[in-house]
Design a protein around this motif. Structure first.
Motif, PDB file in Angstrom:
ATOM      1  N   VAL A 179       7.824  -8.399  43.674  1.00 24.51           N
ATOM      2  CA  VAL A 179       8.784  -8.457  42.571  1.00 24.51           C
ATOM      3  C   VAL A 179       9.309  -7.060  42.258  1.00 24.51           C
ATOM      4  O   VAL A 179      10.516  -6.875  42.039  1.00 24.51           O
ATOM      5  CB  VAL A 179       8.157  -9.110  41.323  1.00 24.51           C
ATOM      6  CG1 VAL A 179       9.050  -8.960  40.109  1.00 24.51           C
ATOM      7  CG2 VAL A 179       7.859 -10.576  41.599  1.00 24.51           C
ATOM      8  N   LYS A 180       8.426  -6.059  42.262  1.00 21.83           N
ATOM      9  CA  LYS A 180       8.847  -4.685  41.984  1.00 21.83           C
ATOM     10  C   LYS A 180       9.839  -4.200  43.036  1.00 21.83           C
ATOM     11  O   LYS A 180      10.889  -3.644  42.699  1.00 21.83           O
ATOM     12  CB  LYS A 180       7.620  -3.769  41.956  1.00 21.83           C
ATOM     13  CG  LYS A 180       7.944  -2.331  41.682  1.00 21.83           C
ATOM     14  CD  LYS A 180       6.688  -1.480  41.721  1.00 21.83           C
ATOM     15  CE  LYS A 180       7.032  -0.013  41.590  1.00 21.83           C
ATOM     16  NZ  LYS A 180       5.854   0.835  41.740  1.00 21.83           N
ATOM     17  N   ILE A 181       9.531  -4.405  44.301  1.00 16.43           N
ATOM     18  CA  ILE A 181      10.419  -3.969  45.382  1.00 16.43           C
ATOM     19  C   ILE A 181      11.735  -4.737  45.328  1.00 16.43           C
ATOM     20  O   ILE A 181      12.813  -4.162  45.505  1.00 16.43           O
ATOM     21  CB  ILE A 181       9.726  -4.135  46.744  1.00 16.43           C
ATOM     22  CG1 ILE A 181       8.579  -3.138  46.856  1.00 16.43           C
ATOM     23  CG2 ILE A 181      10.711  -3.963  47.891  1.00 16.43           C
ATOM     24  CD1 ILE A 181       7.709  -3.327  48.068  1.00 16.43           C
ATOM     25  N   TYR A 182      11.686  -6.020  45.060  1.00 15.61           N
ATOM     26  CA  TYR A 182      12.894  -6.837  44.980  1.00 15.61           C
ATOM     27  C   TYR A 182      13.794  -6.355  43.846  1.00 15.61           C
ATOM     28  O   TYR A 182      15.010  -6.218  44.016  1.00 15.61           O
ATOM     29  CB  TYR A 182      12.509  -8.300  44.781  1.00 15.61           C
ATOM     30  CG  TYR A 182      13.673  -9.253  44.797  1.00 15.61           C
ATOM     31  CD1 TYR A 182      14.281  -9.588  45.991  1.00 15.61           C
ATOM     32  CD2 TYR A 182      14.163  -9.807  43.623  1.00 15.61           C
ATOM     33  CE1 TYR A 182      15.352 -10.462  46.019  1.00 15.61           C
ATOM     34  CE2 TYR A 182      15.235 -10.677  43.641  1.00 15.61           C
ATOM     35  CZ  TYR A 182      15.822 -11.008  44.835  1.00 15.61           C
ATOM     36  OH  TYR A 182      16.880 -11.860  44.859  1.00 15.61           O
ATOM     37  N   ALA A 183      13.205  -6.061  42.693  1.00 21.69           N
ATOM     38  CA  ALA A 183      13.986  -5.573  41.559  1.00 21.69           C
ATOM     39  C   ALA A 183      14.620  -4.222  41.874  1.00 21.69           C
ATOM     40  O   ALA A 183      15.792  -3.981  41.548  1.00 21.69           O
ATOM     41  CB  ALA A 183      13.107  -5.478  40.323  1.00 21.69           C
ATOM     42  N   GLU A 184      13.866  -3.319  42.510  1.00 17.40           N
ATOM     43  CA  GLU A 184      14.414  -2.017  42.887  1.00 17.40           C
ATOM     44  C   GLU A 184      15.572  -2.173  43.866  1.00 17.40           C
ATOM     45  O   GLU A 184      16.590  -1.474  43.748  1.00 17.40           O
ATOM     46  CB  GLU A 184      13.330  -1.145  43.511  1.00 17.40           C
ATOM     47  CG  GLU A 184      12.296  -0.653  42.535  1.00 17.40           C
ATOM     48  CD  GLU A 184      11.158   0.101  43.204  1.00 17.40           C
ATOM     49  OE1 GLU A 184      11.260   0.378  44.426  1.00 17.40           O
ATOM     50  OE2 GLU A 184      10.177   0.399  42.522  1.00 17.40           O
ATOM     51  N   GLU A 185      15.441  -3.073  44.808  1.00 15.52           N
ATOM     52  CA  GLU A 185      16.496  -3.285  45.800  1.00 15.52           C
ATOM     53  C   GLU A 185      17.756  -3.844  45.148  1.00 15.52           C
ATOM     54  O   GLU A 185      18.871  -3.445  45.490  1.00 15.52           O
ATOM     55  CB  GLU A 185      16.003  -4.223  46.894  1.00 15.52           C
ATOM     56  CG  GLU A 185      16.921  -4.322  48.074  1.00 15.52           C
ATOM     57  CD  GLU A 185      17.086  -3.012  48.802  1.00 15.52           C
ATOM     58  OE1 GLU A 185      18.211  -2.747  49.280  1.00 15.52           O
ATOM     59  OE2 GLU A 185      16.119  -2.244  48.923  1.00 15.52           O
ATOM     60  N   LEU A 186      17.593  -4.756  44.189  1.00 18.05           N
ATOM     61  CA  LEU A 186      18.758  -5.275  43.482  1.00 18.05           C
ATOM     62  C   LEU A 186      19.458  -4.174  42.697  1.00 18.05           C
ATOM     63  O   LEU A 186      20.689  -4.093  42.682  1.00 18.05           O
ATOM     64  CB  LEU A 186      18.338  -6.403  42.532  1.00 18.05           C
ATOM     65  CG  LEU A 186      18.093  -7.746  43.177  1.00 18.05           C
ATOM     66  CD1 LEU A 186      17.631  -8.757  42.128  1.00 18.05           C
ATOM     67  CD2 LEU A 186      19.323  -8.260  43.879  1.00 18.05           C
ATOM     68  N   LYS A 187      18.683  -3.292  42.046  1.00 20.40           N
ATOM     69  CA  LYS A 187      19.273  -2.180  41.308  1.00 20.40           C
ATOM     70  C   LYS A 187      20.067  -1.272  42.234  1.00 20.40           C
ATOM     71  O   LYS A 187      21.185  -0.859  41.907  1.00 20.40           O
ATOM     72  CB  LYS A 187      18.194  -1.370  40.594  1.00 20.40           C
ATOM     73  CG  LYS A 187      17.576  -2.081  39.403  1.00 20.40           C
ATOM     74  CD  LYS A 187      16.476  -1.229  38.807  1.00 20.40           C
ATOM     75  CE  LYS A 187      15.704  -1.972  37.765  1.00 20.40           C
ATOM     76  NZ  LYS A 187      14.563  -1.184  37.233  1.00 20.40           N
ATOM     77  N   GLU A 188      19.489  -0.950  43.396  1.00 25.29           N
ATOM     78  CA  GLU A 188      20.188  -0.101  44.349  1.00 25.29           C
ATOM     79  C   GLU A 188      21.455  -0.757  44.867  1.00 25.29           C
ATOM     80  O   GLU A 188      22.470  -0.090  45.064  1.00 25.29           O
ATOM     81  CB  GLU A 188      19.255   0.242  45.525  1.00 25.29           C
ATOM     82  CG  GLU A 188      18.151   1.190  45.177  1.00 25.29           C
ATOM     83  CD  GLU A 188      17.241   1.451  46.346  1.00 25.29           C
ATOM     84  OE1 GLU A 188      17.682   1.285  47.507  1.00 25.29           O
ATOM     85  OE2 GLU A 188      16.092   1.835  46.111  1.00 25.29           O
TER      86      GLU A 188
END
Length: 75
Positions: A61-70
């Motif tokens: 979830v953390k990596i997915y959220a970071e990727e969406l932000k980027e």
């Protein structure tokens, strides 16, 4: 009711044809497995060799959220 299903199928097909979607998935996969980003199109599709290490749902979830932000920052 059938029109909703047709519209949903069209949206899913459009998403799966999107290069941006595949870049996001490749980035998340690379970060979860600790491997460098690989161009899967050169491998003949989405053939992924080797097994992925088990990682927690929170990490995903953390990596997915970071990727969406980027992704949204790039736009």
């Amino acid at each position: 009711m059938i029109w909703i299903r047709v519209f949903e199928a069209w949206l899913v097909a459009r998403l799966l044809r999107s290069p941006a979607f595949h870049r996001v998935v490749a980035n998340i996969h690379g970060r979860l497995t600790g491997t460098r980003r690989v161009d899967y199109s050169e491998m003949g599709g989405t053939k992924i060799d080797g097994g992925a290490e088990e990682s927690g749902f929170k990490k995903f979830v953390k990596i997915y959220a970071e990727e969406l932000k980027e992704t949204f920052r790039r736009r």
